[in-house]
Design an enzyme around this catalytic site. Sequence first.
Site, mmCIF file in Angstrom:
data_model
loop_
_atom_site.group_PDB
_atom_site.id
_atom_site.type_symbol
_atom_site.label_atom_id
_atom_site.label_comp_id
_atom_site.label_asym_id
_atom_site.label_seq_id
_atom_site.Cartn_x
_atom_site.Cartn_y
_atom_site.Cartn_z
ATOM 1 N N ASN A 1 3.217 13.319 19.225
ATOM 2 C CA ASN A 1 4.295 12.820 18.353
ATOM 3 C C ASN A 1 4.887 13.974 17.557
ATOM 4 O O ASN A 1 4.439 15.108 17.678
ATOM 5 C CB ASN A 1 3.764 11.710 17.441
ATOM 6 C CG ASN A 1 2.635 12.195 16.560
ATOM 7 O OD1 ASN A 1 2.809 13.104 15.755
ATOM 8 N ND2 ASN A 1 1.453 11.615 16.737
ATOM 9 N N ASP B 1 -10.026 4.325 15.411
ATOM 10 C CA ASP B 1 -9.368 4.534 14.116
ATOM 11 C C ASP B 1 -10.268 5.474 13.315
ATOM 12 O O ASP B 1 -11.363 5.097 12.893
ATOM 13 C CB ASP B 1 -9.167 3.205 13.387
ATOM 14 C CG ASP B 1 -8.260 3.376 12.193
ATOM 15 O OD1 ASP B 1 -8.509 4.299 11.392
ATOM 16 O OD2 ASP B 1 -7.286 2.616 12.066
ATOM 17 N N LYS C 1 -3.088 -2.245 5.786
ATOM 18 C CA LYS C 1 -3.911 -1.103 6.238
ATOM 19 C C LYS C 1 -4.933 -0.705 5.179
ATOM 20 O O LYS C 1 -6.056 -0.298 5.494
ATOM 21 C CB LYS C 1 -3.010 0.096 6.561
ATOM 22 C CG LYS C 1 -2.260 -0.134 7.858
ATOM 23 C CD LYS C 1 -1.257 0.939 8.165
ATOM 24 C CE LYS C 1 -0.403 0.440 9.321
ATOM 25 N NZ LYS C 1 0.690 1.328 9.657
HETATM 26 O O1 C5P Z 1 -2.647 2.240 11.595
HETATM 27 P P1 C5P Z 1 -1.804 3.450 11.298
HETATM 28 O O2 C5P Z 1 -1.814 4.475 12.392
HETATM 29 O O3 C5P Z 1 -0.420 3.155 10.829
HETATM 30 O O4 C5P Z 1 -2.560 4.067 10.026
HETATM 31 C C1 C5P Z 1 -2.189 5.283 9.482
HETATM 32 C C2 C5P Z 1 -3.336 5.854 8.708
HETATM 33 O O5 C5P Z 1 -4.543 5.749 9.443
HETATM 34 C C3 C5P Z 1 -3.157 7.328 8.475
HETATM 35 O O6 C5P Z 1 -3.853 7.645 7.293
HETATM 36 C C4 C5P Z 1 -3.798 7.947 9.702
HETATM 37 O O7 C5P Z 1 -4.214 9.277 9.468
HETATM 38 C C5 C5P Z 1 -4.978 7.031 9.907
HETATM 39 N N1 C5P Z 1 -5.348 6.858 11.321
HETATM 40 C C6 C5P Z 1 -6.559 7.339 11.766
HETATM 41 N N2 C5P Z 1 -6.920 7.153 13.080
HETATM 42 C C7 C5P Z 1 -6.120 6.496 13.925
HETATM 43 C C8 C5P Z 1 -4.890 5.999 13.479
HETATM 44 C C9 C5P Z 1 -4.525 6.210 12.181
HETATM 45 O O8 C5P Z 1 -7.290 7.950 10.982
HETATM 46 N N3 C5P Z 1 -6.505 6.322 15.180
#
Ligand code: C5P
Length: 408
Positions: free
Chosen positions: A215, A311, A343
């Site tokens: 990205n 995550d 979140k």
């Molecule tokens: O669920 P989303 O990707 O929108 O969440 C964003 C937050 O979660 C950010 O703080 C990102 O660094 C963290 N994140 C993570 N691992 C993932 C996806 C997101 O730590 N696989």
Amino acid sequence: MTAATALALNNKQILLGVSGGIAAYKSAEIVRRLQELGASVRVIMTDGACEFITPLTLQALSGHPVHRQLLDEQAEAGMGHIELARWADLLLIAPATADLIAELAQGSAANLLTAVALATPARIAVAPAMNQQMWAHPASQQNIDMLAARGVAVLGPEAGIQACGDVGLGRLLAPEAIADGCAALFASGALQGRRVVITAGPTREPLDPVRYISNHSSGKMGYALTTAALEAGASVTLISGPVNLTAPAGAQLVAVDSAAQMHDAALEHGAGCELFIAAAAVADYRPLLCAEQKIKKQGELITLELTKNPDIVAAVTALATPPAVTIGFAAETEQLEQHARAKLVAKRLTAIVANNVARSDIGFNSDDNEVTLYSADSATRFDKRGKSQLARDLIARFAELVETASAP
Ligand code: C5P
């Protein structure tokens, strides 16, 4: 000078305001000293300052055109006064004449420099220089006290022989001392001795030996947070995906590529730390299989099978010894608060920084950002400002959360 001071102006954007006194000639030296400590410098000169030193000199030294007029069509089309005000991490006015100090105390916006002083969210420092009698006058003293009470840092003046032949207090502080004074302003100590872990940048999910899914994350926010946490005295581990940035000196860099690598590093370093900041833009999915050889061109349509990445931040908060404070980021294009709060709960975060990535002037690749910090019982808005200024403001808030979390 301590190592922390030398680091303190690294990547700092300092707007130097020069007002019209004989000490203005020393502003050339001030530009140099600030640059030596790592700062990039832009200059505003009042009309009076131009009587003592030419804009060309300061343009050549700073590498940027000098800003002079408030109502200048050309300047406003480029970096106008509001952009300049936002660009600055620090507005340093050196030398600051008695008149300029009086204008600042009054909140006058009669010229570009005073208008920027009103418009900037950044810290302001003044280095007064004037005749000793003028400095000692109750009017000057009241004005400078008023500025100090508003949080303006006052650097000097010092005592000595003056250009007018007088001896006394009123001389501009030496350029080195002014630069060191600026550096000291960035060192807060709010995270002194704390262990901070930050994830930053994008991840790359390999498809085959030469291709990946990724990205547009630049990593700027995570790196700015790293610098700000270091300035606040923390020991910082920066777990970074591939970016075009140099890790701030003093940080322990753990360079990773994929989400799986970032996950492992985060669990290893995040366990038991005091502050974990998940600023990385982790790919949600990765190719189910990474081909061993380069995938060959095939028919018109091919199908990729993707599988969900772990995550990372949720795995960190689920550790047996989770961080005392965990901060996440939510980049959203709509319903900012609702999505961010969901979140916050799902990932068991202490707080989440939400920003609107539908806007092109902030977020991802931009130098500016405007965010709201949500916790279970509060919402704090941080208006649009440069990412390094925002990082400092956020770190100051996170330090308070760490303080609260570690209170007995
Ligand atoms: O669920 P989303 O990707 O929108 O969440 C964003 C937050 O979660 C950010 O703080 C990102 O660094 C963290 N994140 C993570 N691992 C993932 C996806 C997101 O730590 N696989």
